[in-house]
Design a protein around this motif. Sequence first.
Motif, PDB file in Angstrom:
ATOM      1  N   VAL A  60     -30.043   5.050  10.988  1.00  0.00           N
ATOM      2  CA  VAL A  60     -30.080   5.289  12.196  1.00  0.00           C
ATOM      3  C   VAL A  60     -28.289   4.124  13.195  1.00  0.00           C
ATOM      4  CG1 VAL A  60     -30.554   3.245  14.061  1.00  0.00           C
ATOM      5  CG2 VAL A  60     -32.452   3.459  12.612  1.00  0.00           C
ATOM      6  N   THR A  61     -27.546   3.452  13.067  1.00  0.00           N
ATOM      7  CA  THR A  61     -25.833   3.370  12.699  1.00  0.00           C
ATOM      8  C   THR A  61     -25.576   4.734  13.235  1.00  0.00           C
ATOM      9  OG1 THR A  61     -26.170   1.034  11.746  1.00  0.00           O
ATOM     10  CG2 THR A  61     -23.986   2.255  11.947  1.00  0.00           C
ATOM     11  N   GLY A  98     -33.698  -3.230  12.577  1.00  0.00           N
ATOM     12  CA  GLY A  98     -32.937  -3.471  13.756  1.00  0.00           C
ATOM     13  C   GLY A  98     -31.839  -4.927  13.851  1.00  0.00           C
ATOM     14  N   VAL A  99     -32.010  -5.829  13.107  1.00  0.00           N
ATOM     15  CA  VAL A  99     -30.420  -6.958  12.838  1.00  0.00           C
ATOM     16  C   VAL A  99     -29.300  -6.238  12.523  1.00  0.00           C
ATOM     17  CG1 VAL A  99     -30.396  -8.779  11.604  1.00  0.00           C
ATOM     18  CG2 VAL A  99     -32.809  -8.747  12.721  1.00  0.00           C
ATOM     19  N   TYR A 100     -29.749  -5.273  11.651  1.00  0.00           N
ATOM     20  CA  TYR A 100     -28.415  -4.844  11.060  1.00  0.00           C
ATOM     21  C   TYR A 100     -27.894  -3.725  11.757  1.00  0.00           C
ATOM     22  CZ  TYR A 100     -30.647  -6.893   6.380  1.00  0.00           C
ATOM     23  OH  TYR A 100     -30.866  -7.651   5.363  1.00  0.00           O
ATOM     24  N   VAL A 101     -28.239  -2.961  12.518  1.00  0.00           N
ATOM     25  CA  VAL A 101     -27.931  -1.889  13.133  1.00  0.00           C
ATOM     26  C   VAL A 101     -27.004  -2.401  14.517  1.00  0.00           C
ATOM     27  CG1 VAL A 101     -28.542   0.122  14.134  1.00  0.00           C
ATOM     28  CG2 VAL A 101     -29.641  -0.127  12.277  1.00  0.00           C
ATOM     29  N   LEU A 161     -23.190  -1.671  13.450  1.00  0.00           N
ATOM     30  CA  LEU A 161     -21.636  -0.670  14.573  1.00  0.00           C
ATOM     31  C   LEU A 161     -21.173  -1.759  15.377  1.00  0.00           C
ATOM     32  CD1 LEU A 161     -25.368  -0.119  16.902  1.00  0.00           C
ATOM     33  CD2 LEU A 161     -23.471   1.819  15.357  1.00  0.00           C
ATOM     34  N   ALA A 162     -20.877  -2.709  14.699  1.00  0.00           N
ATOM     35  CA  ALA A 162     -19.632  -3.488  15.195  1.00  0.00           C
ATOM     36  C   ALA A 162     -18.537  -3.788  14.495  1.00  0.00           C
ATOM     37  CB  ALA A 162     -20.603  -5.259  16.270  1.00  0.00           C
ATOM     38  N   VAL A 163     -18.705  -3.938  13.679  1.00  0.00           N
ATOM     39  CA  VAL A 163     -18.089  -3.640  12.540  1.00  0.00           C
ATOM     40  C   VAL A 163     -17.232  -2.171  12.148  1.00  0.00           C
ATOM     41  CG1 VAL A 163     -18.724  -5.967  12.088  1.00  0.00           C
ATOM     42  CG2 VAL A 163     -19.294  -3.170   9.743  1.00  0.00           C
TER      43      VAL A 163
END
Length: 197
Positions: A60-61, A124-127, A131-133
Amino acid sequence: MDTTAAALQAIGLYLVTNIDDIIVLSLFFARGAGQRGATTKIIAGQYLGFGGILIAALAVTFGAGFILPDDAIPYFGLIPLLLGIYAAWQAWSNGDDDDNVADRPVGALTVAAVTFANGGDNIGVYVPVFLAVGTGALVAYCLVFLALVVVLVLAAKFVATRKPIAEVLERWEHILFPLVLIGLGIVILVAGGAFGL
């Protein structure tokens, strides 16, 4: 973000999103008490299930959201629900013969299915975090997560083998195991709004 900071954040994120697995894994250890290779099967199952969660989050990422649409995640609750109903049926059909370990084997695929279903919301928490790192931090997150899988399983084994807990689990596992799985399935279905719930 440097990899040390990413690793520390990964530890926190993993613990927050997976600490509830200790209860389910403890019940798997109670169910597998006295079975040869139960610990290996539980570790393998936890790795398979969590690996599925991690692969889905990475997919998903990187833009493959069509593989696992968000509205499909709540339906993972059917997995523990059906496994719990099956375990309840086995306990009922065996009557008072709850000492027959052969009737309740622990399999890696069962552990994997329950782990994946229980951790579906972790995607849903990991994505957003992934995406931010940057790439280095993302690799650090994945490596830390995979290292912590075995730590979580061993922590659950430690909990399940403490004498007072082990006695309770041994006596009530045939009731607790199906109840926890059925409850987990219902919570996943209802919290995710599956079937319009």
